[in-house]
Design a protein around this motif. Structure first.
Motif, short mmCIF file in Angstrom:
data_model
loop_
_atom_site.label_atom_id
_atom_site.label_comp_id
_atom_site.label_asym_id
_atom_site.label_seq_id
_atom_site.Cartn_x
_atom_site.Cartn_y
_atom_site.Cartn_z
N ASP A 20 0.88 -1.18 0.00
CA ASP A 20 0.00 0.00 0.00
C ASP A 20 0.91 1.22 0.00
N ASP A 22 1.85 5.55 -1.20
CA ASP A 22 1.38 6.92 -1.43
C ASP A 22 1.26 7.14 -2.95
N PRO A 23 0.11 7.66 -3.44
CA PRO A 23 -0.03 7.85 -4.90
C PRO A 23 0.99 8.82 -5.47
N GLU A 26 3.95 6.87 -7.15
CA GLU A 26 3.55 5.71 -7.94
C GLU A 26 4.64 5.32 -8.95
N SER A 55 -7.93 -1.99 -8.41
CA SER A 55 -8.53 -0.74 -8.89
C SER A 55 -8.88 0.15 -7.69
N VAL A 56 -8.44 1.39 -7.75
CA VAL A 56 -8.70 2.34 -6.66
C VAL A 56 -9.22 3.65 -7.27
N ALA A 57 -9.87 4.41 -6.42
CA ALA A 57 -10.39 5.71 -6.87
C ALA A 57 -9.23 6.69 -7.02
N GLY A 59 -6.70 9.46 -6.50
CA GLY A 59 -6.24 10.11 -5.28
C GLY A 59 -6.08 9.17 -4.10
N ASP A 60 -6.67 7.93 -4.18
CA ASP A 60 -6.48 6.97 -3.09
C ASP A 60 -5.09 6.34 -3.17
N ARG A 61 -4.72 5.72 -2.12
CA ARG A 61 -3.40 5.05 -2.07
C ARG A 61 -3.39 3.89 -3.08
N ILE A 62 -2.27 3.72 -3.76
CA ILE A 62 -2.16 2.64 -4.75
C ILE A 62 -1.90 1.32 -4.04
N ARG A 63 -2.41 0.25 -4.65
CA ARG A 63 -2.27 -1.09 -4.04
C ARG A 63 -1.70 -2.06 -5.07
#
Length: 513
Positions: A20, A22-23, A26, A55-57, A59-63
């Motif tokens: 997990d 911080d975007p 990336e 898949s994330v919205a 601005g959300d943290r990348i996974r």
């Protein structure tokens, strides 16, 4: 990496890492992650890795999820203990605390492939079947109903299948000298029966056939040597052929025995006379039979009864003539020898170092004399044991002959095992051919089988030395002259080793009878 190492197996371990981040990082994060995975895959036991993204919205943290496939749990334990801390420190130095990692370990259970999905379980171990054989234990997926014919096919399957490993091994063993050894040393082994297993199978088959319909104890007997002695002999061919090899000798007459006469005579037997056999023994019309007292005649009869019937007439004639020539003052000693061939007067070790062994040797001699057939059977049963001493001994000779070749001792032992497996194969073919005549004794078929067996024996006698020479050239790759010199030295050493192991066999059998 071979595809077979990447495909999943029952022992694989899945090491899953969830990240997990911080975007804002990336790009650098994904670059570091790919380099990190490449570093991890360099460690032994890591088979493959796969990156999954959730898949994330915006601005959300990348996974990211990374799944490593490892050979087994020991590989993972080694990685976590010795390598993971250093790689984690490198990631923290580059990205700081802007990402978080969690881990879990999964064991591979099943894999379903389109068109090959099975809901059946192996009847042996319970694993889900994914093909014609169980991936866990190897048992066939379809187990047929047990039947007598099915059991017979399982027993003889490899022998009846011309393309089986047995036949793929026997063909080069018989007709391509040295090929099996050469292929085995080059790593081509899957197509052939393992050498030591093949040797054991052929030797066991040989000795089983050799004892079928015959008593090994009857091949051992005492005969007169015509010079005042008796030989303990072992028949090496057909019992009817009279072909024997002397194994030990006992002096049965005193030094004053007369030279053998040119024409042997018949001897007295009980109250009458016995005519010589038709096998080349002169008849009573040639020379009058010597006259012996009843005690001597009785001792001679007791002695010759231990011999095969076909040899008794000649032995009786020889002993009668020898005893008749013994001076009167030595007759008592000669009778004592006939009464007890293993006594102190007939069995002595003249060498000073041999005195301490005389009692044990005399005891062994007495066992042989009292029950010769049992000794013969025990001797025959101990031959396979002797071979397990003889083969390593010959391998030592081969090692010394090729001491500068850079080959290991076990490579020479492999050569020796293959050669003697061929020897037993040839002997087995001869015995089976010879015994075909037993199916119809007294017929033209039996005569033909005996003729073919004699031809095979003659051909085998010529083929064996040629086979050995060709095998030595093929395996060791030296010229004809050098190979011939080593071949000759091997022949001499072979004869010496046979004599040593045979003497040891006789002593061991006598002491353990």
């Amino acid at each position: 990496m071979p595809v077979s190492e990447i495909l999943p197996s029952a022992g694989d371990v899945i090491y899953e890492v969830d990240l997990d981040a911080d975007p804002a990082i990336e790009g650098p994060f994904d670059t570091w992650l790919r380099d990190h995975i490449a570093d991890v895959l360099q460690f032994p036991g890591f088979l493959s890795a796969e990156i999954l993204a959730a898949s994330v919205a915006p601005g959300d943290r990348i996974r990211r999820t990374v799944q490593y496939r490892l050979r087994d749990r020991a590989v993972l334990d080694d990685y976590l203990e010795n390598h993971a801390p250093q790689l984690e420190a490198q990631g923290a130095a580059l990205l700081g605390d802007r990402f978080v990692a969690t881990r879990r370990v999964l064991a591979h259970r099943e894999e379903f492939i389109r068109g090959a999905v099975s809901t059946e379980n192996c009847l042996n171990c319970g694993e889900v079947l994914t093909g014609q054989h169980c991936a866990h234990c190897g048992q066939r997926a379809k187990v047929r109903v047990l039947s007598l014919w099915g059991m017979t096919r399982d027993l003889l399957g490899d022998m009846l299948d011309w393309d089986s490993r047995i036949w793929r091994t026997l063909r080069p063993l018989a007709f391509s000298p040295g090929k099996l050894t050469q292929d085995y040393l080059r790593g081509r082994r899957a197509s052939y029966t393992p050498p030591f297993r093949m040797y054991v199978l052929l030797s066991v088959a040989f000795f089983v056939v050799a004892t079928t319909g015959s008593d090994p104890g009857s091949a051992l007997h005492f005969t007169s040597d015509g010079k005042g002695g008796a030989n303990l002999q072992i028949a090496v061919g057909d019992a009817a052929s009279g072909s024997t090899t002397s194994a030990a000798q006992q002096t049965l007459a005193t030094p004053a025995t007369t030279p053998a006469a040119k024409s042997a005579s018949t001897s007295t037997q009980g109250s009458g006379s016995a005519q010589a056999s038709d096998a080349g023994v002169p008849t009573a019309t040639d020379t009058p039979a010597p006259t012996l007292d009843a005690e001597t005649t009785s001792l001679i009869e007791a002695f010759v009864k231990r011999m095969p019937e076909k040899d008794q007439a000649k032995a009786r004639s020889d002993l009668t003539r020898e005893m008749a020539g013994v001076p009167a003052e030595d007759l008592g000693k000669a009778k004592d020898v006939l009464k007890d061939p293993c006594g102190q007067d007939s069995l002595r070790l003249e060498a000073p170092w041999g005195k301490e062994y005389e009692p044990r040797l005399r005891q062994a001699c007495q066992k042989i004399w009292s029950d010769t057939p049992s000794f013969g059977r025990a001797l025959f049963q101990n031959i396979p044991k002797m071979m397990f001493i003889f083969l390593p001994l010959i391998a030592v000779v081969m090692y010394l002959l090729y001491i500068g070749s850079g080959r290991y001792y076990v490579e020479h032992l492999l050569f020796v095992v293959h050669f003697h497996a061929f020897f037993f194969l040839g002997g087995l073919v001869f015995l089976l051919t010879e015994r075909l005549g037993w199916l119809a004794p007294g017929t033209s078929f039996a005569t033909g089988a005996a003729t073919v067996a004699k031809f095979l024996m003659a051909a085998f006698t010529i083929y064996v030395p040629v086979y050995l020479f060709i095998a030595m050239r093929r395996v060791y790759g030296q010229g004809r002259l050098v190979t011939f010199l080593k071949y000759s030295a091997l022949g001499i050493a072979y004869t010496v080793c046979v004599a040593i192991t045979l003497a040891g066999l006789l002593i061991y059998t006598a002491l353990t009878l």
